[in-house]
Scaffold this active site. Structure first.
Site, mmCIF file in Angstrom:
data_model
loop_
_atom_site.group_PDB
_atom_site.id
_atom_site.type_symbol
_atom_site.label_atom_id
_atom_site.label_comp_id
_atom_site.label_asym_id
_atom_site.label_seq_id
_atom_site.Cartn_x
_atom_site.Cartn_y
_atom_site.Cartn_z
ATOM 1 N N VAL A 122 60.006 47.174 129.004
ATOM 2 C CA VAL A 122 60.600 47.898 127.886
ATOM 3 C C VAL A 122 59.572 48.808 127.213
ATOM 4 C CG1 VAL A 122 60.129 46.008 126.265
ATOM 5 C CG2 VAL A 122 62.000 47.593 125.790
ATOM 6 N N SER A 146 57.068 56.637 129.048
ATOM 7 C CA SER A 146 57.479 58.039 128.877
ATOM 8 C C SER A 146 56.809 58.685 127.673
ATOM 9 C CB SER A 146 59.003 58.117 128.725
ATOM 10 O OG SER A 146 59.434 57.290 127.661
ATOM 11 N N HIS A 156 54.410 58.030 135.224
ATOM 12 C CA HIS A 156 55.701 58.225 134.568
ATOM 13 C C HIS A 156 56.735 58.756 135.549
ATOM 14 C CE1 HIS A 156 58.229 60.674 131.472
ATOM 15 N NE2 HIS A 156 58.829 59.546 131.802
ATOM 16 N N ASN A 167 64.152 59.391 135.363
ATOM 17 C CA ASN A 167 65.382 58.687 135.712
ATOM 18 C C ASN A 167 66.494 59.675 136.098
ATOM 19 O OD1 ASN A 167 66.794 56.317 136.069
ATOM 20 N ND2 ASN A 167 67.425 56.157 133.943
ATOM 21 N N GLU A 178 54.672 62.111 136.624
ATOM 22 C CA GLU A 178 53.504 62.478 135.827
ATOM 23 C C GLU A 178 52.452 61.382 135.990
ATOM 24 O OE1 GLU A 178 54.440 64.901 131.818
ATOM 25 O OE2 GLU A 178 55.463 62.978 131.923
ATOM 26 N N ASN A 237 57.796 65.342 128.155
ATOM 27 C CA ASN A 237 58.498 64.953 126.930
ATOM 28 C C ASN A 237 57.938 65.655 125.700
ATOM 29 O OD1 ASN A 237 60.573 63.316 127.841
ATOM 30 N ND2 ASN A 237 59.251 61.535 128.009
ATOM 31 N N TYR A 281 60.747 70.397 137.948
ATOM 32 C CA TYR A 281 60.999 69.126 138.624
ATOM 33 C C TYR A 281 61.403 68.012 137.664
ATOM 34 C CZ TYR A 281 58.977 70.812 143.046
ATOM 35 O OH TYR A 281 58.735 71.490 144.210
#
Length: 726
Positions: free
Chosen positions: A402, A430, A451, A454, A463, A501, A660
């Protein structure tokens, strides 16, 4: 020796057959650069001057035949204009026609890949023999152009119009057995019998068993199609291909039009039509950007290959956490041949992870990509476990529990005590800082981020995040493993959100500003999808999950408070507080129903609109251009900052990561190419006009202003991108 150059040679065999062999010096592949084309012209002249020849074999001394033209020359060549490009194509047509018109039978021996110009060379000869492992195709439409050296003319006359349309519009690589079935290949043999098979065909042609002159005449004549056949072959195909390609990719439909226009013409007139269309497409922005992406992709692959060569072997791995993400990672590793342990603390979680992997493998069997035997073999590569008993044998571990720093930190500390001193630990986080997660590790040099995006089996990007103490060995092993999994790894440095992100959330910030000021989120989605995104921002938030977005936004706000901290409640907050999490619970900005295939289908929902109105502070009307600017400027601006901060090494890697990782429209080339297309000065002016009202998220950096004043670009010389930046 009839001819000897740096890229090819021509020699007689023991008798009266000329063997033209491509073997580009100091390269692992053959490609048709302008220099190689000049050598081929000289070689063909030497063949014409040779007396008593009874045949020609075109072959390769490398593991491939010819992979195509030299794409590093494209931007510079295309910049010379339409007339130059038409003349260049006509010059190559003259050369290839000379090969096709030689006064004896000819055959190409294809030992490996024959793509683009390599395929077009092969189509000039009367016959083609392929090794069982060879592949052939015309992928030019993937670069925004069409085959310009005779592919649109010869392939329809060899394989039939419908088959040629399919090959060229799709830009596909085709296996030898398919080529044989369609008449593109005349024989398929083991690679060690390739030359013997080619010589045998020439012997049979010279003996009159094979009518090489009739074949040649068919290639030079109009296609034999009546009006109904033409309509079936072309009109139906244009509609279907336009629907598949979409409005931003004109090359596939243009290629069909070229084949159609040339169908009733002789060879030379059809080639002139092809040359004109090639030159027209080569000058489009779409072509410029897609060629640039190819060069950027080559850079990313070269960097990955360098890391891979430095890596210790990664033969056995493990994933911690067996949910959907852990199951996806286990599937990808096992499917690509690396055995993996899947560890969790609960048996039901292990079963969920195995179920995910089994489901994905079953889909591959349904599609004919796997046999049931191979599926069983892949499943046997996944070993579920509740303990660390076998972790001493593992080379690399992916932690995928998690997204909570305390939980992740505890799990990483625990597993470090159960593995060898050289085992690499990675975290599939992430947003959480790698430096933070490394604080309690005894061997932080063996730790980095990995990383995945999904769904793991579909998203190509990984990454690889370098922390302050991550060693080169840890980075190299992680990159090597990602490549073994069939992924594209890009190495970035640690910061909140890393690269993708960190760049994505300013885009969501732009969306929040828009809906707060009265924009309809469904209209914003439609505008951005028309712009080229696979889904608009509201739809994307539903796919990401509102809980994930709220958590990540908090991390971004803490890391970059001046730009990303916000006052008041956003539309995303409103959705989260109302437990509208998106696709994961069937309601978010949209409501979700299952379609016939069992996939979630979005439906407009009045409740969502009512929630958004509660946080709106205005009711302004925005033009499409306003919406695009407010969405794209913060995303592009944050990409610039990531480059300036050294989070990512090159413009090429930054743009490829966005394409990507989040589906940035490929035909626009990436965030930094998008700025280049607008002009850095124009982009700075646009950003300034928005920053006054919307704040520092939109403000240009000092370095970007300096670039604008010097009229610089992020991609100053694309032809050097793949060669010099790796």
């Amino acid at each position: 020796m009839i001819y000897q150059g740096n890229a090819l040679s021509v020699a007689r065999n023991d008798g009266d057959i000329a063997i033209l062999t491509f073997d580009l010096k100091d390269e692992s592949i053959n490609k048709l650069s302008s220099t190689v084309i000049k050598e081929l012209q000289d070689a063909v002249k030497a063949i014409q001057a040779e007396r008593d020849l009874q045949g020609l074999v075109i072959s390769s001394a490398k593991s491939v035949f010819i992979v195509g033209a030299d794409i590093t020359e494209f931007h510079e060549m295309f910049a010379r204009g339409e007339r130059f490009l038409m003349d260049m194509c006509q010059e190559v047509h003259t050369l290839f026609n000379t090969i096709e018109d030689l006064p004896f039978p000819t055959v190409t021996a294809l030992n490996g890949l024959a793509l683009g110009g390599g395929c077009e060379v092969a189509l000039t000869t009367d016959f083609r023999v392929m090794a069982e492992t060879a592949e052939i195709g015309l992928p030019e439409t993937k670069l925004g152009i069409l085959p310009g050296w005779g592919g649109c003319v010869r392939l329809p006359r060899i394989a039939g119009a419908d088959n040629a349309v399919e090959w060229i519009a799709a830009g596909s690589q085709n296996k030898a057995d398919v080529a044989l079935k369609l008449g593109v290949a005349d024989a398929v043999v083991p690679v060690d019998r390739l030359e013997a098979a080619a010589l045998d065909i020439l012997a049979r042609a010279n003996a009159g068993e094979l009518d090489w002159r009739a074949r040649r005449e068919e290639k030079k004549s109009p296609l034999k199609l009546n009006a109904i056949e033409q309509m079936m072959a072309f009109e139906t195909a244009k509609g279907y291909v336009a629907g598949k390609a979409g409005p931003h990719y004109p090359a596939p439909v243009e290629a069909i039009k070229v084949i159609q226009k040339g169908a009733g013409e002789s060879r030379e007139r059809a080639q002139a039509i092809e040359a004109k269309a090639f030159a027209k497409l080569a000058l489009t922005d779409v072509c410029y950007n897609l060629v640039g992406l190819f060069l950027s992709d080559q850079l990313v692959k070269k960097k990955g290959s360098k890391y891979e060569k430095q890596s210790a072997p990664v033969n056995k791995t493990a994933v911690l956490g067996a949910g959907i993400m852990g199951g996806g990672i286990a599937y990808q590793s096992a499917y690509k041949g690396t055995p993996i342990l899947m560890k969790d603390i609960r048996e039901d979680a292990l079963q969920l992870g195995l179920k995910e992997a089994r489901k994905l493998l079953a889909k591959q069997v349904e599609r004919g990509k796997l046999t049931t035997g191979k599926m069983a073999e892949a499943l046997s590569n996944i070993r579920p476990t509740l303990s660390y008993g076998d972790f001493g044998e593992v080379d690399l571990i992916v932690e995928a529990v998690v997204e909570n720093p305390k939980v992740k930190g505890a799990v990483l500390t625990e597993v470090e005590g159960a593995v060898g001193e050289n085992t690499i630990l990675t975290s599939n986080t992430s947003t959480i800082s790698i430096n933070r997660l490394a604080q309690n590790l005894k061997r932080p040099e063996n730790f980095c981020g990995m990383h995945f995006f999904n769904p793991v089996h579909r998203m190509p990007l990984v990454e690889v995040i370098r922390g302050e103490k991550s060693s080169d060995a840890a980075i190299a092993a992680t990159v090597a493993y990602a490549r073994k999994m069939g992924k594209t790894p890009i190495v970035v440095n640690d910061c909140p959100g890393f690269l993708v992100n960190r760049v994505l959330f300013p885009y969501f910030g732009g969306f929040s500003f828009l809906v707060e000021q009265g924009a309809d989120f469904e209209r914003v989605d439609k505008v951005m999808e028309k712009f080229g995104w696979p889904m608009g921002p509201a739809y994307l938030l539903d796919v990401v999950g509102m809980d994930t977005a709220v958590h990540a936004q908090a991390v971004m706000a803490e890391g970059f408070p001046a730009r990303m901290a916000r006052e008041g409640k956003s539309a995303i907050d409103a959705m989260y507080e109302d437990e509208r999490l998106g696709q994961k619970n069937g309601k978010g900005f949209y409501r979700y129903e299952e379609d016939k295939k069992g996939k979630p289908k979005k439906v407009s929902d009045e409740q969502a609109h009512a929630l958004v109105k509660q946080v709106a502070t205005g009711s302004r009307e925005f033009s499409d251009d306003d919406i695009i600017a407010r969405m794209m400027v913060p995303l592009c601006m944050e990409t610039v900052r990531c480059l300036e901060d050294g989070i990512v090494g090159t413009p090429a890697e930054a743009d490829m990561a966005l394409i990507y990782g989040i589906g940035f429209p490929p035909f626009r080339g990436g965030a930094l190419r998008y700025i280049d297309a607008m002009g850095v000065g124009g982009f700075v002016s646009l950003a300034d006009s928005l920053a006054g009202e919307l704040g520092p998220l939109y403000a240009p950096t000092d370095k970007l202003r300096e670039m604008a004043s010097r009229q610089e670009r992020f991609y100053a010389n694309d032809s050097q991108t793949a060669q010099n930046q790796a």
